[in-house]
Scaffold this motif. Structure first.
Motif, PDB file in Angstrom:
ATOM      1  N   VAL A 162       0.838  -1.202   0.000  1.00 17.80           N
ATOM      2  CA  VAL A 162       0.000   0.000   0.000  1.00 17.80           C
ATOM      3  C   VAL A 162       0.881   1.264   0.000  1.00 17.80           C
ATOM      4  CG1 VAL A 162      -1.672   1.331   1.376  1.00 17.80           C
ATOM      5  CG2 VAL A 162      -1.945  -1.144   1.109  1.00 17.80           C
ATOM      6  N   LEU A 163       0.463   2.255  -0.784  1.00 12.49           N
ATOM      7  CA  LEU A 163       1.159   3.542  -0.833  1.00 12.49           C
ATOM      8  C   LEU A 163       1.273   4.123   0.580  1.00 12.49           C
ATOM      9  CD1 LEU A 163       2.251   6.047  -2.430  1.00 12.49           C
ATOM     10  CD2 LEU A 163      -0.122   6.849  -2.515  1.00 12.49           C
TER      11      LEU A 163
ATOM     12  N   ALA B 223      -8.501   8.727   3.243  1.00 13.82           N
ATOM     13  CA  ALA B 223      -7.908   7.702   4.112  1.00 13.82           C
ATOM     14  C   ALA B 223      -8.707   6.404   4.097  1.00 13.82           C
ATOM     15  CB  ALA B 223      -7.805   8.234   5.538  1.00 13.82           C
ATOM     16  N   LEU B 224     -10.035   6.483   3.848  1.00  9.84           N
ATOM     17  CA  LEU B 224     -10.891   5.296   3.906  1.00  9.84           C
ATOM     18  C   LEU B 224     -11.210   4.726   2.526  1.00  9.84           C
ATOM     19  CD1 LEU B 224     -13.346   6.540   6.695  1.00  9.84           C
ATOM     20  CD2 LEU B 224     -11.469   4.896   6.939  1.00  9.84           C
TER      21      LEU B 224
ATOM     22  N   ILE C  29      -4.296   4.151   1.185  1.00 12.65           N
ATOM     23  CA  ILE C  29      -3.090   4.882   1.562  1.00 12.65           C
ATOM     24  C   ILE C  29      -2.820   4.653   3.043  1.00 12.65           C
ATOM     25  CG2 ILE C  29      -4.360   7.026   2.071  1.00 12.65           C
ATOM     26  CD1 ILE C  29      -1.872   8.577   0.995  1.00 12.65           C
ATOM     27  N   GLN C  30      -1.554   4.655   3.428  1.00 14.59           N
ATOM     28  CA  GLN C  30      -1.150   4.575   4.833  1.00 14.59           C
ATOM     29  C   GLN C  30      -0.360   5.838   5.160  1.00 14.59           C
ATOM     30  OE1 GLN C  30      -0.654  -0.270   4.934  1.00 14.59           O
ATOM     31  NE2 GLN C  30       1.046   0.938   4.269  1.00 14.59           N
ATOM     32  N   ILE C  31      -0.615   6.408   6.348  1.00 13.08           N
ATOM     33  CA  ILE C  31       0.011   7.683   6.706  1.00 13.08           C
ATOM     34  C   ILE C  31       0.636   7.583   8.092  1.00 13.08           C
ATOM     35  CG2 ILE C  31      -0.355  10.165   7.021  1.00 13.08           C
ATOM     36  CD1 ILE C  31      -2.841   9.886   5.204  1.00 13.08           C
TER      37      ILE C  31
ATOM     38  N   CYS D 183      -3.567   4.912   9.735  1.00 11.77           N
ATOM     39  CA  CYS D 183      -2.946   6.200  10.059  1.00 11.77           C
ATOM     40  C   CYS D 183      -2.435   6.154  11.495  1.00 11.77           C
ATOM     41  CB  CYS D 183      -3.950   7.343   9.938  1.00 11.77           C
ATOM     42  SG  CYS D 183      -4.618   7.572   8.283  1.00 11.77           S
ATOM     43  N   THR D 184      -1.233   6.701  11.710  1.00  8.01           N
ATOM     44  CA  THR D 184      -0.687   6.623  13.070  1.00  8.01           C
ATOM     45  C   THR D 184       0.369   7.687  13.312  1.00  8.01           C
ATOM     46  OG1 THR D 184       0.107   5.045  14.717  1.00  8.01           O
ATOM     47  CG2 THR D 184       1.223   5.023  12.588  1.00  8.01           C
TER      48      THR D 184
END
Length: 549
Positions: A345-346, A374-375, A381-383, A413-414
């Motif tokens: 995943v990007l 984000a959803l 995508i992961q952030i 996301c984290t």
């Protein structure tokens, strides 16, 4: 103590044999030595490493911070907690050199430790401490905390670095031709030299200065009477100092004074050079301000396997190695947060010092739109966010906590803690996109994107600092369009936040999944184009040829 000339494990290159002393409040040379806070330290660490590789006659002068900057941890509710713990460094050499300096009219003893070149492949680095039995407790605390919030302690720290460092060079009997102040913290060394040579031109012959920020907080200033009472001027009277440097309205600005006492100064990108000349150009008696763009040490930062795959033209190996590095980063993320990320995943990272102008929360400015991106299961995508706010900057700490609360229920996301050299390396190697979105003209250089590019992470950036010298949108980077300069900060934040989300939603994320060959082309152009121009070998050479010559 070994003789100074025997400390260098090499014969000096003829081009770099002029003896230079490089003064910096912080140095980030390797993870175990926690005496840095952010970009200034990362830059100084890379400079020392490239000085070693180029066989330069340079030594570093810094402070051995007993508690470092701080240890970034979490409270019970996962919000940020600041911890101060004593550090011990058994790889440093005790030089057994102890000498006195004067701070606030009192004698304070300084001890020098040495980081030998062979430990981390740097030029010799001397680190000063007051935390020794010869001093009372108050004097011992001078070298406890990097950027202590107490005003008089901060002034004492500058005296320790500037006068303590200059005096150490005399104790070592080192003939130093150039004293290089990396930012204005070491300013008292100029007054030490004025006292020594009794001549302004003799000081100017020897002093050069690098200014790193247009931010007010980075251009320290204090009242003349307070500095005088703290022994900042090394025995010179306030009247003598006023004749030398003409302080404005009884306040001494470190940057402006350095510009009046140095023979030449530099900004840290071509754009920052222009900004600095505009900022200070109307003041009298300042030196020339040139530009030497910051850079980072490729030997330390880049991944050899990715470099080899790029050199061999082996796209398959390049992508496979990138996924391995993402997996390593994601193990760290999972260990901290309990969130398992996917290397297919990007992955976007925002990681740097948390300061208001760097806008860590710009992605969240339109939260409903952010959530939609984000959803999105078609284009996932992961952030990841990371970075250390200044421990007394409660606004920045609130931003850190706000990001945590707004993303805690999103599995992709984290926010991670402990943004130091080791984690920084993992984030750069394990990300696909490196986000940099400061307010325009506030980021003097911003070197994290250089090391991200070295590791196949594409820059997504506002065109500030070093970025205009490198980035070509859609070819080796992605550029966030900026708002009109005449608008308010709030209006700019809104417009640029929307421009960032537009770029992600309509161009970048679809490209990653639908045009993988194009993505690889941009990634490889970024990797191959970032060096040698933004490798610190070029920078360390330019300091000798443009600033020290």
């Amino acid at each position: 103590m070994t003789k100074l000339k025997d400390l260098f494990p090499y014969t000096f290159d003829e081009r770099y044999k002029k003896p230079v002393a490089y003064f910096s409040m912080e140095f980030a040379v390797d993870q175990p030595l926690k005496i840095y806070s952010g970009g200034l330290g990362f830059l100084a660490g890379s400079h020392l490493r490239s000085g070693y590789e180029l066989k330069q006659n340079m030594i570093g002068i810094g402070i051995l911070w007993k508690k470092g900057y701080y240890d970034q941890e979490r409270n019970q509710d996962q919000t940020l907690r600041v911890n101060f713990r004593d550090k011990d460094y058994h790889f440093l050499t005790d030089t057994n050199i102890v000498f006195p300096i004067t701070i606030h009219g009192a004698r304070v003893y300084v001890k020098a430790f040495l980081l030998k070149p062979e430990v981390f492949n740097t030029v010799p680095l001397f680190l000063l401490t007051t935390d020794i039995p010869e001093n009372d407790y108050l004097a011992q605390t001078i070298s406890h905390r990097l950027y202590d919030p107490n005003e008089t302690t901060r002034i004492a720290q500058s005296i320790l670095l500037g006068i303590g460092g200059a005096k150490l060079l005399d104790v070592l009997e080192r003939e130093t031709e150039i004293y290089h102040m990396n930012e204005g913290h070491a300013l008292p060394l100029c007054f030490y030299l004025l006292d020594k040579y009794k001549n302004l031109e003799e000081v100017r012959k020897r002093v050069v200065f690098t200014t790193h920020t247009p931010e007010k907080a980075g251009n320290e200033e204090h009242s003349m009477p307070l500095l005088n009472s703290m022994s900042f001027f090394n025995g010179l009277t306030q009247k003598e100092v006023e004749e030398y440097v003409h302080p404005e309205n009884g306040v001494l600005n470190y940057t402006l004074t350095a510009l009046r006492l140095a023979r030449r100064a530099n900004g840290v990108s071509q754009l920052h050079g222009e900004v600095s000349r505009k900022m200070w150009g109307d003041y009298s008696n300042i030196c020339e301000i040139i530009a030497i763009t910051n850079a980072q040490n490729k030997t330390y930062w880049s991944d050899p396997a990715m470099d080899k795959a790029l050199a061999d033209g082996n796209d398959q190996a390049l992508i496979a190695r990138k996924k391995e590095l993402k997996y390593k980063l994601f193990r760290t993320v999972a260990n901290q947060t309990g969130k398992l990320f996917d290397e297919n995943v990007l992955t976007l990272v925002w990681a740097r010092r948390f300061a208001g102008y760097k806008r860590a929360n710009l992605l969240l400015a339109d939260y409903s739109r952010f959530q939609r991106i984000a959803l999105n299961t078609k284009y996932p995508i992961q952030i990841i966010w990371a970075g250390k706010p200044y421990p007394e900057d409660y606004n920045a700490i609130n931003i850190f906590n706000e990001i945590y609360w707004k993303t805690k229920d999103l599995p992709n996301c984290t926010v991670v803690t402990g943004y130091e050299l080791w984690l920084s390396g993992h984030l750069k190697k394990g990300s696909d996109l490196w986000l940099n979105n400061p307010r325009l003209y506030h980021e003097a250089s911003g070197t994290s994107g250089m090391t991200a590019a070295m590791n196949g992470s594409i820059n997504l950036s506002i065109p500030d600092g070093w970025v205009p010298e490198f980035a070509q949108h859609g070819k080796n980077a992605f550029i966030i369009p900026t708002a009109n300069d005449l608008l308010t900060a709030e209006s700019k934040d809104k417009l640029e936040g929307n421009a960032l989300l537009d770029l992600l939603e309509h161009e970048i994320i679809p490209m990653y999944y639908e045009q993988p060959a194009r993505w690889r082309t941009i990634m490889k152009a970024s990797m191959s184009g970032v060096t040698p121009m933004f490798g610190s070998g070029r920078m360390a050479d330019e300091y000798y040829t443009k600033l020290y010559s």
